[in-house]
Every structure is written in structure tokens, then in C-alpha cells.
Design a protein around this motif. Structure first.
Motif, short mmCIF file in Angstrom:
data_model
loop_
_atom_site.label_atom_id
_atom_site.label_comp_id
_atom_site.label_asym_id
_atom_site.label_seq_id
_atom_site.Cartn_x
_atom_site.Cartn_y
_atom_site.Cartn_z
N ASP A 103 1.21 14.62 -8.59
CA ASP A 103 1.37 15.93 -7.97
C ASP A 103 2.64 16.63 -8.47
OD1 ASP A 103 -0.94 15.54 -6.56
OD2 ASP A 103 0.04 15.03 -4.66
N GLU A 113 0.83 -1.20 0.00
CA GLU A 113 0.00 0.00 0.00
C GLU A 113 0.87 1.26 0.00
OE1 GLU A 113 -3.00 0.15 2.98
OE2 GLU A 113 -3.77 -1.87 2.56
N LEU A 114 2.02 1.17 0.66
CA LEU A 114 2.91 2.32 0.71
C LEU A 114 3.50 2.62 -0.68
CD1 LEU A 114 4.24 4.45 2.49
CD2 LEU A 114 6.05 2.81 3.01
N THR A 115 3.96 1.57 -1.36
CA THR A 115 4.51 1.74 -2.70
C THR A 115 3.46 2.24 -3.68
OG1 THR A 115 6.00 -0.11 -2.23
CG2 THR A 115 5.85 0.59 -4.51
N GLU A 116 2.22 1.88 -3.44
CA GLU A 116 1.11 2.31 -4.29
C GLU A 116 0.99 3.84 -4.35
OE1 GLU A 116 -2.35 1.12 -6.67
OE2 GLU A 116 -0.48 0.19 -6.05
N ASN A 117 1.56 4.52 -3.37
CA ASN A 117 1.49 5.98 -3.32
C ASN A 117 2.30 6.67 -4.41
OD1 ASN A 117 -0.20 6.20 -1.07
ND2 ASN A 117 1.51 5.98 0.35
N TRP A 118 3.11 5.90 -5.17
CA TRP A 118 3.92 6.53 -6.21
C TRP A 118 3.06 7.30 -7.21
CZ3 TRP A 118 3.52 6.17 -11.41
CH2 TRP A 118 2.92 5.03 -11.97
N LYS A 119 1.86 6.80 -7.46
CA LYS A 119 1.01 7.44 -8.48
C LYS A 119 0.60 8.85 -8.08
CE LYS A 119 -1.43 3.66 -8.50
NZ LYS A 119 -2.48 2.64 -8.71
N LYS A 120 0.18 9.02 -6.83
CA LYS A 120 -0.21 10.36 -6.38
C LYS A 120 1.00 11.29 -6.32
CE LYS A 120 -2.77 12.94 -2.87
NZ LYS A 120 -1.88 14.12 -3.04
N LEU A 121 2.12 10.76 -5.82
CA LEU A 121 3.34 11.56 -5.75
C LEU A 121 3.78 12.01 -7.13
CD1 LEU A 121 5.24 9.35 -3.14
CD2 LEU A 121 4.37 11.67 -2.73
#
Length: 299
Positions: free
Chosen positions: A291, A280-288
């Protein structure tokens, strides 16, 4: 309900699938080819020559932004990992309103090449020129063309970001078009060809007996200058194929040269970034990533 979901997913796949395949080198002008430069050309050989190409992924015109990216797949410079490392990212870029072009570049292991190590660079340089030259037909800006590189594709993305020599040999109105991208997005990139090298990528590009000078020349952290375009890097700490020190060395060089960008290293995920990640943490790459790209497009 399941039928409805299937129809929606099918619609999205069709909507964001590649609409076109482009041969971007002007006819007869692709350099660094033994077959094309030979005085005794054989039709059979020419038919078997695989020229580089671009796969075009365009979002709907009403959602299309001025920004575009050329996605460079990895594969250790010995193959091209299209699907997860390129096509899926291209479709995600389309959901952000960003036009995407997936580059099928010549591999340095090809027996057709005269000079192996510059062939991939020639292809990405020519594709950047081609997209800038034809930007208006897609409704995009020639001044917002970035590169996205995964693994060895990240090495090629940083090569074209930092090597200012134009190897395309294209003349006339092509000459004035810059080969340097406006920004770069890197996923677990190959950067260093020394201590932290991915040996397969280094051997494929430079050969197994590359000199120390050549290794230093193609270690891209050594090529960063204040003119290097803004770059965002993503890596996983547990990547055993391409150690995260590769991204760290490049970002260190960026910082020393005051190049704007960002570096994110996630604790797990291995040598892989995709649209769906187990962590779930790695999944944050898309928002980062989304942005960060907005900060580029707003400049």
C-alpha cells in the motif's frame, strides 16, 4: 491435487527467478581496488577478484510497473544473506509488478580494498546509476528507483539515501546521473553505530578501533536531511541482534526533517522479516509495504 500444486509452485518459481546476472561497473573502472589499480597485475589475482554484480528479477511485461528496487542483503558487512534477505523479497516484489535487482556488493572486510568503508557505498551508487542509465531496456522509469535494505543492508540503504558525495568516479555521461534513490524500504536496519549498534556491522565496516567522529559520521540518523527520500521502516520489538531503537532513531530524524514515511514495529519476529512469518501480525508487513509503495508510484 498435490501434483497440481507442485506444478503451479514450480511455474511461479521459474517465472520469478533471476533472469540475468549483470556486472554493472564499466570494464576497468571499478575504483578502490588494490588489484585493479596495481601496475603489476597478475592474471591469477584478477581471476580471483570477485566483482560486485546485480541479479535481475523481472515480472512479466504485461504486469510490469514503472517502479523498480535494488535489494541490498544484510550479513553484518562480513557476509551476504541472499536467500531470505534478498531473493525471496525480490520474487515478492515481482508479484507486485515491481522489477527487482539484488546487489552483490563488495564487503569491507576484503583485503583488496584501498578504503574499506566506502566500497559497499560505491557499489550501490554505481548500481543505481547503471539501472537509471539502462531503465528503458527493462521498461521501467529512471525516476522510480528505490532501495530495499535488510539489517546491515539497511545501513547501506540509508547511507546511499543520505550521502550525497558521488564516490563512483565515473565520468562523461555517467556523471549527471544521481546516486540518491527515489525511496527506501528498510527491514530491521542497522542505523546507529553508537549506543544501539550492531557491533559486528560496525567493526566490519569501520574496524574495531573506530574513532568517535567516525562512529558519529556513520550513524545514519545523523545524516538525515529534508532531502532524504521517503522511507518506510519495519522492525520487531524482540529483535535482540539489532535493537528496534535503530529504526526509531532514524524515523525520529525523518520526522524532525519533515521526510515522508512510515514506521511499523511488530511485537515479535526477532531479527527476521520474510515472505512467510510465524506471527500473523508480522505477516501484515506485505500489505502495509504494498500500500505504501502505491503512494510512491502515484506521485
Amino acid at each position: 491435487m498435490k501434483k497440481t500444486v507442485f506444478i503451479v509452485l514450480t511455474f511461479l518459481f521459474i517465472q520469478f527467478s533471476a533472469q540475468e546476472k549483470l556486472m554493472f561497473w564499466p570494464k576497468g573502472e571499478m575504483p578502490n581496488s588494490k588489484i585493479l589499480t596495481s601496475k603489476t597485475k597478475k592474471k591469477k589475482e584478477l581471476a580471483e577478484l570477485k566483482e560486485p554484480e546485480l541479479f535481475v528479477f523481472l515480472p512479466p511485461m504485461k504486469e510490469r510497473k514503472q517502479m523498480s528496487v535494488i535489494i541490498i542483503p544484510g550479513g553484518g558487512y562480513s557476509k551476504l544473506t541472499y536467500d531470505e534477505g534478498a531473493f525471496q523479497i525480490a520474487k515478492w516484489m515481482n508479484t507486485q509488478g515491481i522489477s527487482a535487482f539484488v546487489l552483490n556488493y563488495r564487503l569491507p572486510t576484503s583485503s583488496d580494498l584501498v578504503q574499506r568503508e566506502i566500497a559497499p557505498l560505491q557499489d550501490i551508487q554505481a548500481s543505481i546509476k547503471y539501472i537509471r542509465k539502462n531503465a528503458t531496456q527493462w521498461g521501467i522509469s529512471p525516476n522510480l528507483v528505490g532501495v530495499v535494505g535488510t539489517s546491515a543492508g539497511g545501513h547501506l540503504a540509508t547511507s546511499v539515501s543520505n550521502i550525497t558525495t558521488d564516490y563512483t568516479q565515473l565520468k562523461d555521461d555517467w556523471e549527471s546521473i544521481s546516486t540518491i534513490p527515489d525511496f527506501a524500504v528498510l527491514f530491521c536496519p542497522v542505523i546507529d553505530f553508537g549506543e544501539f549498534a550492531h557491533k559486528g556491522s560496525r567493526d566490519s565496516l569501520l574496524g574495531e578501533n573506530a574513532s568517535a567522529e567516525k562512529i558519529k559520521e556513520y550513524s545514519m540518523q545523523n545524516r538525515v536531511t529534508p532531502k532524504t527520500p521517503p522511507t518506510i521502516l519495519f522492525h520487531n520489538q524482540d529483535d535482540t541482534a539489532v535493537p528496534p531503537m535503530n529504526s526509531m532513531l532514524y524515523f525520529k530524524a525523518m520526522t524532525q526533517n519533515k521526510v515522508k514515511g512510515a514506521l511499523f514495529i511488530f511485537p515479535e519476529g526477532g531479527h527476521r522479516f520474510s515472505i512467510t512469518n510465524k506471527s500473523e501480525l508480522t505477516e501484515n508487513w506485505k500489505k502495509l509495504c504494498s500500500d505504501w509503495l502505491k503512494t510512491i508510484s502515484n506521485k
